[in-house]
Design a protein around this motif. Sequence first.
Motif, PDB file in Angstrom:
ATOM      1  N   LEU A 255      -0.221  -7.073  10.917  1.00 26.84           N
ATOM      2  CA  LEU A 255       0.343  -6.128  10.318  1.00 26.84           C
ATOM      3  C   LEU A 255      -0.336  -4.656  10.314  1.00 26.84           C
ATOM      4  O   LEU A 255       0.349  -3.625  10.131  1.00 26.84           O
ATOM      5  CB  LEU A 255       0.620  -6.528   8.418  1.00 26.84           C
ATOM      6  CG  LEU A 255       1.440  -7.685   8.258  1.00 26.84           C
ATOM      7  CD1 LEU A 255       1.208  -8.129   6.923  1.00 26.84           C
ATOM      8  CD2 LEU A 255       2.813  -7.013   8.477  1.00 26.84           C
ATOM      9  N   SER A 256      -1.445  -4.699  10.576  1.00 24.65           N
ATOM     10  CA  SER A 256      -2.166  -3.457  10.677  1.00 24.65           C
ATOM     11  C   SER A 256      -1.709  -2.926  12.142  1.00 24.65           C
ATOM     12  O   SER A 256      -1.780  -1.831  12.326  1.00 24.65           O
ATOM     13  CB  SER A 256      -3.843  -3.958  10.777  1.00 24.65           C
ATOM     14  OG  SER A 256      -4.182  -4.233   9.669  1.00 24.65           O
TER      15      SER A 256
ATOM     16  N   PHE B 185       9.041  -7.890   2.864  1.00 25.40           N
ATOM     17  CA  PHE B 185       9.203  -7.206   4.026  1.00 25.40           C
ATOM     18  C   PHE B 185      10.213  -7.910   4.982  1.00 25.40           C
ATOM     19  O   PHE B 185      10.637  -8.991   4.488  1.00 25.40           O
ATOM     20  CB  PHE B 185       7.619  -6.853   4.831  1.00 25.40           C
ATOM     21  CG  PHE B 185       7.498  -8.211   5.488  1.00 25.40           C
ATOM     22  CD1 PHE B 185       7.647  -8.308   6.837  1.00 25.40           C
ATOM     23  CD2 PHE B 185       6.413  -9.075   4.880  1.00 25.40           C
ATOM     24  CE1 PHE B 185       6.997  -9.356   7.625  1.00 25.40           C
ATOM     25  CE2 PHE B 185       5.753 -10.225   5.520  1.00 25.40           C
ATOM     26  CZ  PHE B 185       6.224 -10.116   6.936  1.00 25.40           C
TER      27      PHE B 185
ATOM     28  N   LEU C  74       2.119  -5.235   0.656  1.00 21.99           N
ATOM     29  CA  LEU C  74       0.873  -5.581   0.514  1.00 21.99           C
ATOM     30  C   LEU C  74      -0.157  -5.008  -0.262  1.00 21.99           C
ATOM     31  O   LEU C  74      -1.120  -5.554  -0.558  1.00 21.99           O
ATOM     32  CB  LEU C  74       0.170  -5.424   2.194  1.00 21.99           C
ATOM     33  CG  LEU C  74       0.289  -6.200   3.009  1.00 21.99           C
ATOM     34  CD1 LEU C  74      -0.135  -5.327   4.472  1.00 21.99           C
ATOM     35  CD2 LEU C  74      -0.444  -7.642   2.740  1.00 21.99           C
TER      36      LEU C  74
ATOM     37  N   ARG D 269       3.418   2.718  13.373  1.00 21.02           N
ATOM     38  CA  ARG D 269       3.985   3.771  12.567  1.00 21.02           C
ATOM     39  C   ARG D 269       3.205   5.035  12.707  1.00 21.02           C
ATOM     40  O   ARG D 269       3.734   6.161  12.575  1.00 21.02           O
ATOM     41  CB  ARG D 269       4.023   3.023  11.350  1.00 21.02           C
ATOM     42  CG  ARG D 269       5.346   1.856  11.221  1.00 21.02           C
ATOM     43  CD  ARG D 269       6.636   2.498  11.290  1.00 21.02           C
ATOM     44  NE  ARG D 269       7.491   1.332  11.838  1.00 21.02           N
ATOM     45  CZ  ARG D 269       7.898   0.169  11.314  1.00 21.02           C
ATOM     46  NH1 ARG D 269       7.213  -0.079  10.222  1.00 21.02           N
ATOM     47  NH2 ARG D 269       8.402  -0.796  12.019  1.00 21.02           N
TER      48      ARG D 269
ATOM     49  N   LEU E  53       5.604  -2.332   4.517  1.00 19.44           N
ATOM     50  CA  LEU E  53       4.345  -2.568   4.342  1.00 19.44           C
ATOM     51  C   LEU E  53       3.670  -2.553   2.955  1.00 19.44           C
ATOM     52  O   LEU E  53       2.826  -3.244   2.476  1.00 19.44           O
ATOM     53  CB  LEU E  53       3.387  -1.974   5.348  1.00 19.44           C
ATOM     54  CG  LEU E  53       3.700  -2.157   6.846  1.00 19.44           C
ATOM     55  CD1 LEU E  53       2.699  -0.936   7.526  1.00 19.44           C
ATOM     56  CD2 LEU E  53       3.333  -3.534   7.192  1.00 19.44           C
ATOM     57  N   SER E  54       4.551  -2.005   2.189  1.00 22.33           N
ATOM     58  CA  SER E  54       4.077  -1.660   0.603  1.00 22.33           C
ATOM     59  C   SER E  54       3.920  -2.825  -0.050  1.00 22.33           C
ATOM     60  O   SER E  54       3.427  -2.833  -1.091  1.00 22.33           O
ATOM     61  CB  SER E  54       4.897  -0.824   0.065  1.00 22.33           C
ATOM     62  OG  SER E  54       5.160   0.535   0.933  1.00 22.33           O
TER      63      SER E  54
ATOM     64  N   VAL F  85       1.248  -3.025  13.219  1.00 22.10           N
ATOM     65  CA  VAL F  85       2.498  -2.361  12.922  1.00 22.10           C
ATOM     66  C   VAL F  85       2.108  -0.915  12.180  1.00 22.10           C
ATOM     67  O   VAL F  85       2.657   0.109  12.515  1.00 22.10           O
ATOM     68  CB  VAL F  85       3.437  -3.080  11.922  1.00 22.10           C
ATOM     69  CG1 VAL F  85       4.491  -2.341  11.363  1.00 22.10           C
ATOM     70  CG2 VAL F  85       3.917  -4.446  12.445  1.00 22.10           C
ATOM     71  N   ALA F  86       1.247  -1.038  11.113  1.00 23.88           N
ATOM     72  CA  ALA F  86       0.594   0.244  10.584  1.00 23.88           C
ATOM     73  C   ALA F  86       0.124   1.266  11.594  1.00 23.88           C
ATOM     74  O   ALA F  86       0.831   2.705  11.623  1.00 23.88           O
ATOM     75  CB  ALA F  86      -0.054  -0.002   9.517  1.00 23.88           C
TER      76      ALA F  86
END
Length: 157
Positions: free
Chosen positions: A130-131, A50, A86, A137, A83-84, A133-134
Amino acid sequence: MEDLAKLLQELPFFAGMSSGDVDEVVSCATTMSFPAGLHLFHEGEPADRFYVVREGRVALEIYVPSKGALSLDSVEPGEIVGLSWLFSPHRWQMDARAVTDLRVVAIDGDCLRNKCDANPRFGYDLMQRLSRVAQQRMHSARLRLLDLYGRAGSDVR
């Protein structure tokens, strides 16, 4: 590497992360540049890293056969792209294109997943970040969909 750690600690994504944890991230990181127009990745390709945007802007796009590339979102300096890396099968779910000349910190996904496995506390903290960020988005995508398809006074929920 000390300069890279200092740079990351100044970004919102890493705010409050211990210097030891930032050093763990830095050990998986490298700097990269992309000229405007170049893709960082394409949908379906292996997702192995990332990016943290240092300078420039990235467009997140999907290809629609009848319309071409459609922009879903944009990523600005200090934000995260991708994020992919992950989630298995570790394939990109969209395209990312440099809108302007771009400088990023690229973080190796396999390296970071191994560090998360070895240190669950670090992994949990990183996953929380990261959650967020998701979640941001998804909120942005929701607003775009409302803008495209929403109707004033509609009862659709």
